[in-house]
Design a protein around this motif. Structure first.
Motif, PDB file in Angstrom:
ATOM      1  N   ALA A  97     -10.161   7.395  -0.272  1.00 54.54           N
ATOM      2  CA  ALA A  97      -9.778   8.263   0.839  1.00 54.54           C
ATOM      3  C   ALA A  97      -8.839   7.574   1.822  1.00 54.54           C
ATOM      4  O   ALA A  97      -8.356   8.217   2.766  1.00 54.54           O
ATOM      5  CB  ALA A  97     -11.027   8.752   1.579  1.00 54.54           C
ATOM      6  N   LEU A  98      -8.561   6.293   1.617  1.00 57.82           N
ATOM      7  CA  LEU A  98      -7.665   5.578   2.524  1.00 57.82           C
ATOM      8  C   LEU A  98      -6.256   6.146   2.441  1.00 57.82           C
ATOM      9  O   LEU A  98      -5.860   6.706   1.411  1.00 57.82           O
ATOM     10  CB  LEU A  98      -7.646   4.087   2.179  1.00 57.82           C
ATOM     11  N   PRO A  99      -5.458   5.988   3.498  1.00 58.55           N
ATOM     12  CA  PRO A  99      -4.099   6.533   3.495  1.00 58.55           C
ATOM     13  C   PRO A  99      -3.272   5.984   2.345  1.00 58.55           C
ATOM     14  O   PRO A  99      -3.392   4.816   1.976  1.00 58.55           O
ATOM     15  CB  PRO A  99      -3.534   6.070   4.846  1.00 58.55           C
ATOM     16  N   GLU A 100      -2.452   6.839   1.778  1.00 56.48           N
ATOM     17  CA  GLU A 100      -1.559   6.452   0.680  1.00 56.48           C
ATOM     18  C   GLU A 100      -0.579   5.390   1.167  1.00 56.48           C
ATOM     19  O   GLU A 100      -0.056   5.467   2.278  1.00 56.48           O
ATOM     20  CB  GLU A 100      -0.806   7.684   0.171  1.00 56.48           C
ATOM     21  N   THR A 101      -0.369   4.375   0.349  1.00 58.34           N
ATOM     22  CA  THR A 101       0.545   3.299   0.739  1.00 58.34           C
ATOM     23  C   THR A 101       1.992   3.759   0.748  1.00 58.34           C
ATOM     24  O   THR A 101       2.838   3.179   1.420  1.00 58.34           O
ATOM     25  CB  THR A 101       0.410   2.095  -0.212  1.00 58.34           C
ATOM     26  N   ARG A 102       2.284   4.798  -0.031  1.00 57.58           N
ATOM     27  CA  ARG A 102       3.645   5.327  -0.079  1.00 57.58           C
ATOM     28  C   ARG A 102       3.630   6.763   0.439  1.00 57.58           C
ATOM     29  O   ARG A 102       3.330   7.693  -0.308  1.00 57.58           O
ATOM     30  CB  ARG A 102       4.198   5.252  -1.505  1.00 57.58           C
ATOM     31  N   PRO A 103       3.899   6.971   1.733  1.00 55.88           N
ATOM     32  CA  PRO A 103       3.770   8.292   2.350  1.00 55.88           C
ATOM     33  C   PRO A 103       4.608   9.367   1.667  1.00 55.88           C
ATOM     34  O   PRO A 103       4.323  10.552   1.806  1.00 55.88           O
ATOM     35  CB  PRO A 103       4.253   8.057   3.788  1.00 55.88           C
ATOM     36  N   THR A 104       5.643   8.983   0.943  1.00 53.06           N
ATOM     37  CA  THR A 104       6.468   9.980   0.264  1.00 53.06           C
ATOM     38  C   THR A 104       5.727  10.607  -0.918  1.00 53.06           C
ATOM     39  O   THR A 104       6.186  11.609  -1.469  1.00 53.06           O
ATOM     40  CB  THR A 104       7.775   9.339  -0.237  1.00 53.06           C
ATOM     41  N   ARG A 105       4.586  10.007  -1.302  1.00 59.92           N
ATOM     42  CA  ARG A 105       3.801  10.550  -2.417  1.00 59.92           C
ATOM     43  C   ARG A 105       2.362  10.752  -1.955  1.00 59.92           C
ATOM     44  O   ARG A 105       1.455  10.018  -2.340  1.00 59.92           O
ATOM     45  CB  ARG A 105       3.845   9.616  -3.617  1.00 59.92           C
ATOM     46  N   PRO A 106       2.108  11.752  -1.095  1.00 60.22           N
ATOM     47  CA  PRO A 106       0.776  11.916  -0.511  1.00 60.22           C
ATOM     48  C   PRO A 106      -0.315  12.202  -1.533  1.00 60.22           C
ATOM     49  O   PRO A 106      -1.494  11.996  -1.257  1.00 60.22           O
ATOM     50  CB  PRO A 106       0.960  13.099   0.439  1.00 60.22           C
ATOM     51  N   HIS A 107       0.044  12.689  -2.716  1.00 59.91           N
ATOM     52  CA  HIS A 107      -0.964  12.978  -3.735  1.00 59.91           C
ATOM     53  C   HIS A 107      -0.817  12.039  -4.937  1.00 59.91           C
ATOM     54  O   HIS A 107      -1.236  12.367  -6.047  1.00 59.91           O
ATOM     55  CB  HIS A 107      -0.849  14.435  -4.173  1.00 59.91           C
ATOM     56  N   GLY A 108      -0.211  10.897  -4.704  1.00 57.20           N
ATOM     57  CA  GLY A 108       0.022   9.944  -5.773  1.00 57.20           C
ATOM     58  C   GLY A 108      -1.178   9.057  -6.028  1.00 57.20           C
ATOM     59  O   GLY A 108      -2.291   9.323  -5.552  1.00 57.20           O
ATOM     60  N   PRO A 109      -1.003   7.970  -6.783  1.00 58.84           N
ATOM     61  CA  PRO A 109      -2.102   7.055  -7.111  1.00 58.84           C
ATOM     62  C   PRO A 109      -2.726   6.453  -5.849  1.00 58.84           C
ATOM     63  O   PRO A 109      -2.061   6.307  -4.819  1.00 58.84           O
ATOM     64  CB  PRO A 109      -1.419   5.972  -7.959  1.00 58.84           C
ATOM     65  N   ARG A 110      -3.994   6.096  -5.948  1.00 58.43           N
ATOM     66  CA  ARG A 110      -4.712   5.461  -4.849  1.00 58.43           C
ATOM     67  C   ARG A 110      -5.002   4.008  -5.230  1.00 58.43           C
ATOM     68  O   ARG A 110      -4.894   3.609  -6.387  1.00 58.43           O
ATOM     69  CB  ARG A 110      -6.027   6.183  -4.560  1.00 58.43           C
ATOM     70  N   LEU A 111      -5.395   3.233  -4.234  1.00 57.03           N
ATOM     71  CA  LEU A 111      -5.809   1.860  -4.513  1.00 57.03           C
ATOM     72  C   LEU A 111      -7.182   1.889  -5.162  1.00 57.03           C
ATOM     73  O   LEU A 111      -8.116   2.525  -4.655  1.00 57.03           O
ATOM     74  CB  LEU A 111      -5.850   1.043  -3.222  1.00 57.03           C
ATOM     75  N   LEU A 112      -7.325   1.192  -6.278  1.00 55.69           N
ATOM     76  CA  LEU A 112      -8.581   1.120  -7.025  1.00 55.69           C
ATOM     77  C   LEU A 112      -9.108  -0.314  -7.031  1.00 55.69           C
ATOM     78  O   LEU A 112      -8.338  -1.265  -7.022  1.00 55.69           O
ATOM     79  CB  LEU A 112      -8.363   1.577  -8.475  1.00 55.69           C
ATOM     80  N   HIS A 113     -10.422  -0.456  -7.086  1.00 51.95           N
ATOM     81  CA  HIS A 113     -11.035  -1.777  -7.195  1.00 51.95           C
ATOM     82  C   HIS A 113     -11.091  -2.225  -8.652  1.00 51.95           C
ATOM     83  O   HIS A 113     -10.745  -3.354  -8.987  1.00 51.95           O
ATOM     84  CB  HIS A 113     -12.449  -1.755  -6.600  1.00 51.95           C
ATOM     85  N   LEU A 114     -11.580  -1.344  -9.515  1.00 52.26           N
ATOM     86  CA  LEU A 114     -11.628  -1.540 -10.968  1.00 52.26           C
ATOM     87  C   LEU A 114     -12.605  -2.619 -11.434  1.00 52.26           C
ATOM     88  O   LEU A 114     -12.508  -3.109 -12.550  1.00 52.26           O
ATOM     89  CB  LEU A 114     -10.219  -1.819 -11.526  1.00 52.26           C
ATOM     90  N   ASP A 115     -13.556  -2.972 -10.579  1.00 47.85           N
ATOM     91  CA  ASP A 115     -14.650  -3.858 -10.995  1.00 47.85           C
ATOM     92  C   ASP A 115     -15.803  -3.744 -10.005  1.00 47.85           C
ATOM     93  O   ASP A 115     -16.492  -4.724  -9.724  1.00 47.85           O
ATOM     94  CB  ASP A 115     -14.164  -5.307 -11.087  1.00 47.85           C
ATOM     95  N   GLY A 127     -23.849  -3.876   7.194  1.00 46.99           N
ATOM     96  CA  GLY A 127     -23.597  -2.874   6.160  1.00 46.99           C
ATOM     97  C   GLY A 127     -23.037  -3.496   4.902  1.00 46.99           C
ATOM     98  O   GLY A 127     -22.727  -4.701   4.865  1.00 46.99           O
ATOM     99  N   PRO A 128     -22.865  -2.708   3.852  1.00 52.53           N
ATOM    100  CA  PRO A 128     -22.354  -3.239   2.587  1.00 52.53           C
ATOM    101  C   PRO A 128     -20.892  -3.645   2.695  1.00 52.53           C
ATOM    102  O   PRO A 128     -20.094  -2.962   3.334  1.00 52.53           O
ATOM    103  CB  PRO A 128     -22.534  -2.070   1.616  1.00 52.53           C
ATOM    104  N   VAL A 129     -20.557  -4.773   2.066  1.00 50.93           N
ATOM    105  CA  VAL A 129     -19.188  -5.291   2.049  1.00 50.93           C
ATOM    106  C   VAL A 129     -18.785  -5.503   0.591  1.00 50.93           C
ATOM    107  O   VAL A 129     -19.556  -6.051  -0.202  1.00 50.93           O
ATOM    108  CB  VAL A 129     -19.081  -6.618   2.833  1.00 50.93           C
ATOM    109  N   VAL A 130     -17.583  -5.085   0.244  1.00 51.83           N
ATOM    110  CA  VAL A 130     -17.104  -5.173  -1.135  1.00 51.83           C
ATOM    111  C   VAL A 130     -16.258  -6.427  -1.312  1.00 51.83           C
ATOM    112  O   VAL A 130     -15.347  -6.692  -0.526  1.00 51.83           O
ATOM    113  CB  VAL A 130     -16.280  -3.926  -1.516  1.00 51.83           C
ATOM    114  N   ILE A 131     -16.550  -7.200  -2.350  1.00 48.66           N
ATOM    115  CA  ILE A 131     -15.848  -8.457  -2.607  1.00 48.66           C
ATOM    116  C   ILE A 131     -15.124  -8.390  -3.944  1.00 48.66           C
ATOM    117  O   ILE A 131     -15.256  -7.428  -4.690  1.00 48.66           O
ATOM    118  CB  ILE A 131     -16.820  -9.653  -2.589  1.00 48.66           C
ATOM    119  N   ASP A 132     -14.371  -9.452  -4.242  1.00 53.13           N
ATOM    120  CA  ASP A 132     -13.701  -9.670  -5.530  1.00 53.13           C
ATOM    121  C   ASP A 132     -12.687  -8.570  -5.838  1.00 53.13           C
ATOM    122  O   ASP A 132     -12.929  -7.669  -6.654  1.00 53.13           O
ATOM    123  CB  ASP A 132     -14.722  -9.780  -6.659  1.00 53.13           C
ATOM    124  N   TRP A 133     -11.509  -8.690  -5.240  1.00 53.90           N
ATOM    125  CA  TRP A 133     -10.453  -7.690  -5.372  1.00 53.90           C
ATOM    126  C   TRP A 133      -9.334  -8.142  -6.310  1.00 53.90           C
ATOM    127  O   TRP A 133      -8.222  -7.626  -6.250  1.00 53.90           O
ATOM    128  CB  TRP A 133      -9.901  -7.362  -3.988  1.00 53.90           C
TER     129      TRP A 133
END
Length: 219
Positions: A97-115, A127-133
């Motif tokens: 849900a974080l803002p898109e890194t490329r505003p010209t593509r508001p419905h484009g790919p999002r940042l993923l953790h993938l692990d 609270g919970p903190v996410v590591i290993d990016w």
């Protein structure tokens, strides 16, 4: 430096007596600066990650987190599998849900953790903190959910004594998922099979893990 943790790809060292800083060093010499940039960007948007203090070459200096990993809490019984699955799904939804890194593509790919799995969530007093990016990249949110589901399923189909708990956590994650997950399972399986940190036995179990995810997602 005193070593305080070891993962499949990196070692973690305490840097001072106060215990406020840690150094994570990749054993294969991988560049940590890209990962540091991702974490800094996430922190700027209020996502729960360790504060990055310095990065150079294979070394990443961060704040030291206080608290057990979600995995440790599951193993010692202080956290139940179903809430754990819901927590992982919620952390993924918050990330996507974080803002898109490329505003010209508001419905484009999002940042993923993938692990994102219980070993990569630290339960701090705040609270919970996410590591290993290290594996983070842009893509469709459903792929992120598919990878996390597949990792839990790998444990659920294993002979480990905590396999039933992993199955319960997987079912809870699948119930909480909002993004389309099943179309991305083949890509998630390919990604997992290419992971050099998996043993041949773990790779061989991916077929059963994928089948379990599909069956639970349908039910």
């Amino acid at each position: 430096m005193k070593i305080i943790g070891q993962g499949r790809t990196a070692d973690v060292y305490a840097l001072d007596e106060a215990g406020e800083r840690v150094l994570r060093r990749y054993r294969d010499g991988s560049d940590a600066t890209r990962e540091a940039g991702v974490m800094t960007r996430l922190a700027d948007h209020g996502y729960p990650v360790p504060a990055v203090l310095h990065a150079e070459g294979a070394d990443l200096v961060m704040e030291r987190l206080t608290g057990p990993s979600l995995l440790d809490a599951l193993l010692d019984g202080t956290y139940e599998p179903e809430p754990a699955g819901e927590l992982i799904a919620g952390l993924l939804d918050r990330l996507h849900a974080l803002p898109e890194t490329r505003p010209t593509r508001p419905h484009g790919p999002r940042l993923l953790h993938l692990d994102l799995h219980p070993g990569n969530v630290v339960l701090t007093p705040g609270g919970p903190v996410v590591i290993d990016w290290q594996t983070a990249e842009e893509g469709p949110p459903g792929l992120d959910h598919a990878v996390s589901a597949l990792i839990l399923a790998e444990v659920a189909v294993s002979p480990a004594p905590y396999a039933p708990g992993a199955r319960a956590g997987l079912a809870a994650l699948l119930s909480a998922v909002r993004a389309p997950l099943l179309p991305h399972l083949p890509a998630a399986r390919t990604r997992r099979a290419a992971d050099p940190n998996l043993t041949p036995g773990e790779v061989a179990a991916l077929g059963a893990a994928e089948s379990l995810v599909r069956s639970l997602a349908v039910t």
